[in-house]
Motif scaffolding. Structure first.
Motif, short mmCIF file in Angstrom:
data_model
loop_
_atom_site.label_atom_id
_atom_site.label_comp_id
_atom_site.label_asym_id
_atom_site.label_seq_id
_atom_site.Cartn_x
_atom_site.Cartn_y
_atom_site.Cartn_z
N TYR A 94 72.33 71.80 29.21
CA TYR A 94 71.17 71.73 27.90
C TYR A 94 70.82 70.62 27.94
O TYR A 94 70.23 70.00 27.02
N GLN A 95 71.76 69.89 28.78
CA GLN A 95 71.09 68.00 27.85
C GLN A 95 69.49 67.42 28.05
O GLN A 95 68.59 68.08 28.54
N ALA A 96 69.57 66.72 26.57
CA ALA A 96 68.27 66.35 26.83
C ALA A 96 67.90 64.80 26.52
O ALA A 96 69.12 64.00 25.53
N LYS A 97 67.06 63.97 26.77
CA LYS A 97 66.83 62.56 26.81
C LYS A 97 65.94 62.86 25.31
O LYS A 97 65.71 63.55 25.35
N VAL A 98 66.88 61.83 24.39
CA VAL A 98 65.87 61.42 23.41
C VAL A 98 64.12 60.99 22.96
O VAL A 98 63.61 61.45 22.73
N SER A 99 64.12 60.23 24.62
CA SER A 99 62.67 60.68 25.18
C SER A 99 62.63 59.65 26.06
O SER A 99 63.77 59.06 27.03
N ASP A 100 61.13 59.17 26.92
CA ASP A 100 61.49 59.16 28.63
C ASP A 100 61.27 57.70 28.62
O ASP A 100 62.05 56.54 29.38
N TYR A 101 60.92 56.85 27.60
CA TYR A 101 61.01 55.29 27.28
C TYR A 101 61.46 55.39 26.03
O TYR A 101 61.15 55.87 25.00
N ILE A 102 62.13 53.84 24.91
CA ILE A 102 62.06 53.91 23.65
C ILE A 102 61.53 52.32 23.55
O ILE A 102 61.52 51.24 25.24
N TRP A 103 60.91 51.70 22.85
CA TRP A 103 60.24 50.22 22.76
C TRP A 103 60.22 50.05 21.37
O TRP A 103 60.24 50.51 20.62
N PHE A 104 60.84 48.80 21.42
CA PHE A 104 60.78 48.02 20.61
C PHE A 104 59.75 47.02 20.67
O PHE A 104 59.91 46.46 21.08
N SER A 105 59.47 46.58 19.06
CA SER A 105 58.38 44.96 18.49
C SER A 105 58.89 44.06 17.95
O SER A 105 58.64 43.04 19.50
#
Length: 118
Positions: A94-105
């Motif tokens: 049931y594992q799920a990632k928080v998102s495909d990508y993370i972006w920081f300004s």
């Protein structure tokens, strides 16, 4: 459900389109929001129009990018961002990632991300 339906309806009527949506982190993290619903709604709408359930819009076709996430917005109880849920031996399927990508300004504090990726 409404946002997923609107996005899917737009995609059904314009099959070669690219749909871009902006939503709060809480509405898209861990595929728990419109991003997780779009493939299901899209397939349903295609069938209602008499077409085959398309394989064009799948969970892999929907990409999620979190902008400036924090430990708190990723539902972490520690100072580290939670990058996935369901990582125990009994919940791995049931594992799920928080998102495909993370972006920081701007670069995050090194101790906020448990592992850095390119």
């Amino acid at each position: 459900e409404t946002a997923a339906t609107v996005a899917a309806a737009y995609s059904v009527s314009r099959p070669d389109s690219l749909v871009f949506l902006v939503a709060p982190i809480a509405d898209v993290r861990y595929l728990q929001g419109m991003n997780g619903r779009i493939p299901r709604v899209y397939s349903y709408l295609r069938q209602q129009q008499g077409g085959k359930a398309s394989t064009k819009v799948t969970e892999d076709a929907v990409t999620t990018i979190l902008l400036n996430p924090t430990a708190e917005t990723t539902l972490s109880k520690s100072r580290y961002m939670r990058l996935e849920i369901g990582t125990g031996s009994k919940t791995l399927k049931y594992q799920a990632k928080v998102s495909d990508y993370i972006w920081f300004s701007k670069p995050p504090k090194v101790n906020m991300v448990s592992r850095m990726m390119n």
